[in-house]
Design a protein around this motif. Structure first.
Motif, PDB file in Angstrom:
ATOM      1  N   VAL A 114       0.839  -1.209   0.000  1.00  0.00           N
ATOM      2  CA  VAL A 114       0.000   0.000   0.000  1.00  0.00           C
ATOM      3  C   VAL A 114       0.869   1.252   0.000  1.00  0.00           C
ATOM      4  CG1 VAL A 114      -1.693   1.299   1.351  1.00  0.00           C
ATOM      5  CG2 VAL A 114      -1.926  -1.179   1.128  1.00  0.00           C
ATOM      6  N   LEU A 115       1.910   1.245   0.840  1.00  0.00           N
ATOM      7  CA  LEU A 115       2.786   2.405   0.926  1.00  0.00           C
ATOM      8  C   LEU A 115       3.498   2.676  -0.396  1.00  0.00           C
ATOM      9  CD1 LEU A 115       4.028   4.603   2.720  1.00  0.00           C
ATOM     10  CD2 LEU A 115       5.817   2.968   3.317  1.00  0.00           C
ATOM     11  N   THR A 116       3.882   1.618  -1.100  1.00  0.00           N
ATOM     12  CA  THR A 116       4.546   1.780  -2.393  1.00  0.00           C
ATOM     13  C   THR A 116       3.623   2.461  -3.397  1.00  0.00           C
ATOM     14  OG1 THR A 116       5.829  -0.223  -2.002  1.00  0.00           O
ATOM     15  CG2 THR A 116       5.752   0.564  -4.244  1.00  0.00           C
ATOM     16  N   MET A 117       2.358   2.065  -3.389  1.00  0.00           N
ATOM     17  CA  MET A 117       1.409   2.683  -4.317  1.00  0.00           C
ATOM     18  C   MET A 117       1.206   4.165  -3.978  1.00  0.00           C
ATOM     19  SD  MET A 117      -2.366   1.458  -5.554  1.00  0.00           S
ATOM     20  CE  MET A 117      -2.824   0.985  -3.929  1.00  0.00           C
ATOM     21  N   VAL A 118       1.061   4.478  -2.699  1.00  0.00           N
ATOM     22  CA  VAL A 118       0.902   5.875  -2.289  1.00  0.00           C
ATOM     23  C   VAL A 118       2.160   6.665  -2.640  1.00  0.00           C
ATOM     24  CG1 VAL A 118       0.653   7.380  -0.272  1.00  0.00           C
ATOM     25  CG2 VAL A 118      -0.760   5.331  -0.470  1.00  0.00           C
ATOM     26  N   TRP A 119       3.311   6.050  -2.405  1.00  0.00           N
ATOM     27  CA  TRP A 119       4.595   6.703  -2.690  1.00  0.00           C
ATOM     28  C   TRP A 119       4.728   7.011  -4.174  1.00  0.00           C
ATOM     29  CZ3 TRP A 119       9.227   4.977   0.719  1.00  0.00           C
ATOM     30  CH2 TRP A 119      10.241   5.918   0.651  1.00  0.00           C
ATOM     31  N   MET A 120       4.265   6.083  -5.006  1.00  0.00           N
ATOM     32  CA  MET A 120       4.341   6.291  -6.444  1.00  0.00           C
ATOM     33  C   MET A 120       3.528   7.525  -6.856  1.00  0.00           C
ATOM     34  SD  MET A 120       3.307   3.775  -9.595  1.00  0.00           S
ATOM     35  CE  MET A 120       1.567   3.894  -9.272  1.00  0.00           C
ATOM     36  N   TYR A 121       2.347   7.674  -6.293  1.00  0.00           N
ATOM     37  CA  TYR A 121       1.506   8.817  -6.653  1.00  0.00           C
ATOM     38  C   TYR A 121       1.987  10.118  -6.017  1.00  0.00           C
ATOM     39  CZ  TYR A 121      -1.762   5.708  -8.933  1.00  0.00           C
ATOM     40  OH  TYR A 121      -2.325   4.798  -9.781  1.00  0.00           O
ATOM     41  N   ALA A 122       2.826  10.015  -4.992  1.00  0.00           N
ATOM     42  CA  ALA A 122       3.353  11.216  -4.336  1.00  0.00           C
ATOM     43  C   ALA A 122       4.686  11.655  -4.921  1.00  0.00           C
ATOM     44  CB  ALA A 122       3.513  10.957  -2.842  1.00  0.00           C
ATOM     45  N   THR A 123       5.171  10.962  -5.950  1.00  0.00           N
ATOM     46  CA  THR A 123       6.481  11.292  -6.514  1.00  0.00           C
ATOM     47  C   THR A 123       6.426  12.261  -7.697  1.00  0.00           C
ATOM     48  OG1 THR A 123       7.377   9.207  -5.722  1.00  0.00           O
ATOM     49  CG2 THR A 123       8.607  10.302  -7.438  1.00  0.00           C
TER      50      THR A 123
END
Length: 192
Positions: A114-123
């Motif tokens: 989940v964190l990876t997906m959120v991180w991807m959209y926050a990059t």
């Protein structure tokens, strides 16, 4: 735009793969760890190194797309290697931290997904609304990507502070991950 996007995809895929593989490295080698003494940091390290091979292979299509789309290479394109090294150091530190967490808290792998997906959209800076731009300043991947894109696409070197900042972020993550891993590694056998 194709090269801009591909740089982000290649580097984020490396980050995601390296940290994801390091996450399960201790648990996946539980049988070996309980039977034979090998320094435990070897397992996350080898996972990150094997992801580096995939990164090197992924850079070939990136180079081809750069040539096809007519990107003019400047001397500053060589600086991309510096930011790739910083990203590898960052991934190793985060991988050590995640591997330690996974031994004691098995749900780490689901939270990491989940964190990876959120991180991807926050990059990427292009999709974040103006009121959430502060997220970019605290996102280490943004700094690595932005600096690499500046060197390859814009043909300019980032400000000197950016070099120190990226290396500082990477080194801090490595030190934190290595310290926590070192403190907890003797208890791994009890939880495997």
């Amino acid at each position: 735009f194709a090269v801009y996007l591909l740089i982000g995809v290649v580097l984020f895929n490396f980050f995601s793969e390296a940290c994801g593989m390091a996450l399960t490295s201790i648990l996946g080698n539980a049988g070996l760890i309980t039977k034979v003494y090998v320094p435990k940091y070897i397992y996350p390290l080898t996972r990150v190194m094997s992801s580096m091979v995939n990164l090197a292979i992924s850079l070939i299509p990136l180079l081809i797309v750069c040539l096809v789309t007519g990107v003019q290479f400047h001397k500053s394109a060589v600086l991309a290697l510096y930011f790739i090294v910083c990203l590898v150091i960052f991934c190793l530190g985060l991988g050590l931290l995640l591997a330690t967490s996974m031994v004691f808290f098995r749900d780490t792998q689901f939270l990491w997904g989940v964190l990876t997906m959120v991180w991807m959209y926050a990059t990427p800076e292009t999709i974040l609304p103006q009121e959430f731009r502060f997220v970019l300043n605290i996102n280490p991947l943004y700094h690595f990507l932005r600096s690499m894109r500046m060197g390859i696409l814009d043909g300019i070197s980032p400000e000197p502070f950016v070099y120190v900042q990226c290396f500082g972020i990477a080194l801090a993550m490595l030190l934190i991950g290595a310290l926590i891993f070192k403190i907890k590694q003797d208890r791994f056998v009890l939880y495997l």
